[in-house]
Design an enzyme around this catalytic site. Structure first.
Site, PDB file in Angstrom:
ATOM      1  N   ALA A 160     -19.563 -52.613  20.976  1.00 49.95           N
ATOM      2  CA  ALA A 160     -20.653 -52.001  20.758  1.00 49.95           C
ATOM      3  C   ALA A 160     -20.427 -50.970  20.332  1.00 49.95           C
ATOM      4  O   ALA A 160     -20.779 -50.225  19.986  1.00 49.95           O
ATOM      5  CB  ALA A 160     -22.379 -52.070  21.140  1.00 49.95           C
ATOM      6  N   GLY A 161     -18.874 -50.884  19.260  1.00 52.41           N
ATOM      7  CA  GLY A 161     -18.653 -49.824  19.091  1.00 52.41           C
ATOM      8  C   GLY A 161     -18.252 -49.947  17.974  1.00 52.41           C
ATOM      9  O   GLY A 161     -19.310 -49.660  17.011  1.00 52.41           O
ATOM     10  N   ASP A 196     -21.131 -55.440  26.265  1.00 53.27           N
ATOM     11  CA  ASP A 196     -19.700 -53.937  25.922  1.00 53.27           C
ATOM     12  C   ASP A 196     -19.918 -54.001  27.423  1.00 53.27           C
ATOM     13  O   ASP A 196     -20.723 -52.979  28.273  1.00 53.27           O
ATOM     14  CB  ASP A 196     -20.091 -53.368  24.863  1.00 53.27           C
ATOM     15  CG  ASP A 196     -19.004 -52.190  24.460  1.00 53.27           C
ATOM     16  OD1 ASP A 196     -19.139 -51.592  25.297  1.00 53.27           O
ATOM     17  OD2 ASP A 196     -18.502 -52.215  23.595  1.00 53.27           O
ATOM     18  N   ASN A 228     -19.708 -39.696  15.703  1.00 50.00           N
ATOM     19  CA  ASN A 228     -18.734 -39.237  13.936  1.00 50.00           C
ATOM     20  C   ASN A 228     -19.528 -41.306  13.354  1.00 50.00           C
ATOM     21  O   ASN A 228     -18.902 -40.805  12.082  1.00 50.00           O
ATOM     22  CB  ASN A 228     -17.597 -38.805  13.920  1.00 50.00           C
ATOM     23  CG  ASN A 228     -16.353 -39.295  14.207  1.00 50.00           C
ATOM     24  OD1 ASN A 228     -16.880 -40.671  14.808  1.00 50.00           O
ATOM     25  ND2 ASN A 228     -15.385 -39.450  14.071  1.00 50.00           N
ATOM     26  N   ILE A 265     -16.932 -58.849  29.029  1.00 53.47           N
ATOM     27  CA  ILE A 265     -16.836 -60.415  28.353  1.00 53.47           C
ATOM     28  C   ILE A 265     -16.243 -61.384  30.069  1.00 53.47           C
ATOM     29  O   ILE A 265     -16.821 -62.296  29.429  1.00 53.47           O
ATOM     30  CB  ILE A 265     -16.780 -60.138  27.320  1.00 53.47           C
ATOM     31  CG1 ILE A 265     -16.778 -61.594  26.991  1.00 53.47           C
ATOM     32  CG2 ILE A 265     -15.051 -60.168  27.229  1.00 53.47           C
ATOM     33  CD1 ILE A 265     -18.250 -62.071  26.597  1.00 53.47           C
ATOM     34  N   ASN A 267      -9.755 -54.651  22.423  1.00 55.56           N
ATOM     35  CA  ASN A 267      -8.989 -54.443  23.684  1.00 55.56           C
ATOM     36  C   ASN A 267      -8.008 -55.672  23.963  1.00 55.56           C
ATOM     37  O   ASN A 267      -8.727 -56.908  23.573  1.00 55.56           O
ATOM     38  CB  ASN A 267     -10.043 -53.911  25.293  1.00 55.56           C
ATOM     39  CG  ASN A 267      -8.877 -54.791  26.398  1.00 55.56           C
ATOM     40  OD1 ASN A 267      -8.710 -55.542  25.909  1.00 55.56           O
ATOM     41  ND2 ASN A 267      -9.729 -53.187  26.931  1.00 55.56           N
ATOM     42  N   ALA A 319      -9.532 -57.958  26.521  1.00 49.21           N
ATOM     43  CA  ALA A 319     -10.508 -59.343  25.799  1.00 49.21           C
ATOM     44  C   ALA A 319     -10.470 -59.956  25.003  1.00 49.21           C
ATOM     45  O   ALA A 319     -11.476 -61.320  24.796  1.00 49.21           O
ATOM     46  CB  ALA A 319     -11.545 -57.779  25.942  1.00 49.21           C
ATOM     47  N   ARG A 320      -9.837 -59.529  24.050  1.00 53.66           N
ATOM     48  CA  ARG A 320     -10.541 -60.276  22.324  1.00 53.66           C
ATOM     49  C   ARG A 320      -8.892 -61.658  22.617  1.00 53.66           C
ATOM     50  O   ARG A 320     -10.002 -63.078  22.421  1.00 53.66           O
ATOM     51  CB  ARG A 320      -8.801 -59.927  21.094  1.00 53.66           C
ATOM     52  CG  ARG A 320     -10.089 -58.714  20.788  1.00 53.66           C
ATOM     53  CD  ARG A 320      -9.160 -57.901  20.036  1.00 53.66           C
ATOM     54  NE  ARG A 320      -9.151 -57.796  18.975  1.00 53.66           N
ATOM     55  CZ  ARG A 320      -8.666 -56.852  17.411  1.00 53.66           C
ATOM     56  NH1 ARG A 320      -8.083 -55.665  18.113  1.00 53.66           N
ATOM     57  NH2 ARG A 320      -8.555 -57.611  16.479  1.00 53.66           N
ATOM     58  N   CYS A 354      14.896 -40.538  30.316  1.00 51.57           N
ATOM     59  CA  CYS A 354      15.663 -39.504  29.722  1.00 51.57           C
ATOM     60  C   CYS A 354      15.689 -39.121  28.211  1.00 51.57           C
ATOM     61  O   CYS A 354      15.691 -37.752  27.717  1.00 51.57           O
ATOM     62  CB  CYS A 354      17.340 -40.329  30.232  1.00 51.57           C
ATOM     63  SG  CYS A 354      17.976 -40.333  31.179  1.00 51.57           S
TER      64      CYS A 354
END
Length: 418
Positions: A39-40, A62, A72, A110, A132, A135-136, A187
């Site tokens: 739900a993003g 979600d 936004n 999920i 993610n 999850a996918r 390094c």
């Protein structure tokens, strides 16, 4: 496939859709049970599209809660929803577009056991709106086993795609390898940085964690051949941990500054053979800055998020943020002796520390310094999300769904947008 025992009465919007859509599409849309995972950015647009397109039986999963940085582009959420469940808020907001819709939200992972194979088999169609990879992959496997069509979607900036996955008919999500998160040799990060990202990773994953968080390096030491240098770096880390003991004193910030921007840099500059092909680093001294004067000018020196700070501004920013974070950690440890702080791109204090430290280090090594806006994006591993890209891909997902519900899955091609 899923069946719905309690019919939902039609609304005026449903009646309009029944007239507007071809009968086979409307029948499939109104009677199907759909699962949306995520739900993003895409998920909010997708829920709105589904509700307005006549889908009436939707379940939503979600795990996340709403953050202020989501507002936004994830338009179903508002300021008063911050820290609440994305799934619960999104479902309630989307239902307002059509009272005839029933959305069942789950604030859950999920991969939870309750979302088993039989549960996936109850859906006619699954839509992924995840960012993610793990999850996918999981949803991809469950849909293949359940023999339920999956529409997989994703965006990155101005690029997006929507792909239909169906057992025995198409490639699956895991048929092609996905890019793995990049690691950085120890390094390079701690001794020979050459890019702004090297300084940012050093400030975020090394210095911040050594001082205020858990020392969980995100560097790859398996490929480093310079074992002697790694041992020196380990000694430097131990020395920095010792400096943490002075956190309660007024000299804490100066102790940190002199170690990481002076003594450590001086040691590197004197390493023979390390600087044959480039300029050696130039150490900075805490006492070369007039801190009282900078403090007196602070009210007049607010740096814009998109501006690159001067060396003096970075120094002042470093001293201020270090003192604030030290106070926060000491306060937390007064209640919990093992408390730590965690970097969060939306936490102004932790972000300001990383911005200042990375720009000071960049100056030392002759690397281009960056603005807070740019560093926030890189430190958060963010490709800026574009609301319009999410909207376009969410629209493509619904168009793919129409074809699947018409029984035309063979005509579903991957939609790529740039």
């Amino acid at each position: 496939m899923g069946s719905n025992s309690s019919p939902i009465p039609k609304t005026s919007r449903d009646q309009v859709l029944e007239l507007a859509l071809p009968q086979d599409i409307y029948t499939g849309v109104s009677s199907s049970k759909i699962l949306v995972v995520g739900a993003g950015g895409i998920g909010c647009e997708l829920l709105k599209n589904l509700v307005l397109s006549g889908f009436r039986h939707i379940e939503l999963v979600d795990l996340d809660t709403i953050d202020i940085s989501n507002l936004n582009r994830q338009f179903l959420f508002q300021k008063q929803h911050v820290s609440q469940s994305k799934a619960l808020v999104a479902a309630k907001a989307a239902e307002k577009f059509n009272p005839g819709v029933k959305i069942v939200p789950y604030h859950a992972n999920i991969k939870d056991k309750k979302f088993d194979l039989s549960w996936f088999q109850s859906f006619n169609l699954v839509m992924n709106a995840l960012d993610n990879l793990d999850a996918r992959r999981y949803v991809n496997r469950m849909c293949l086993d359940a023999k339920v069509p999956l529409i997989e979607s994703g965006t990155a900036g101005y690029v997006g795609q929507a792909t239909v996955i169906s057992r025995k008919l198409t490639e699956c999500f895991e048929c092609n390898p996905k890019e793995t998160p990049k690691t950085y040799p120890v390094c390079t990060i701690r001794s020979t940085p050459s890019q702004p990202i090297h300084c940012i990773v050093w400030a975020k994953s090394y210095l911040f964690n050594q001082l205020f968080g858990e020392d969980d390096d995100q560097f790859d030491s398996s490929q480093d051949e310079n074992r002697t240098e790694i041992e020196e770096l380990k000694k430097e880390a131990e020395a920095l941990k010792a400096i943490k003991e002075s956190m309660k004193t007024a000299g804490f910030c100066q102790n940190v500054f002199e170690k990481v921007f002076n003594r450590d840099v001086s040691r590197l500059a004197n390493c023979e053979g390390m600087w044959k092909d480039r300029q050696p680093p130039h150490p900075l001294s805490y006492t070369s800055f007039d801190l009282p004067q900078l403090e007196s000018q602070a009210l007049d020196r607010e740096v814009a998020d998109t501006a690159i700070p001067t060396l003096e501004e970075s120094f002042f920013q470093f001293t201020k943020s270090t003192a604030i974070l030290a106070r926060r950690l000491l306060e937390a440890r007064s209640h919990n002796p093992t408390a730590t702080l965690a970097f969060d791109k939306d936490d102004h204090d932790t972000l300001e520390f990383v911005v200042a430290a990375s720009n000071l280090r960049a100056h030392i090594f002759g690397i281009a310094e960056k603005s807070l806006f740019d560093i926030k994006a890189m430190a958060g591993n963010i490709i800026p999300a574009i609301a319009t890209t999410n909207a376009i891909i969410a629209g493509a997902v619904v168009m793919q769904a129409f074809k699947i519900l018409q029984g035309k899955i063979e005509s579903c091609y991957t939609v790529s947008f740039n």
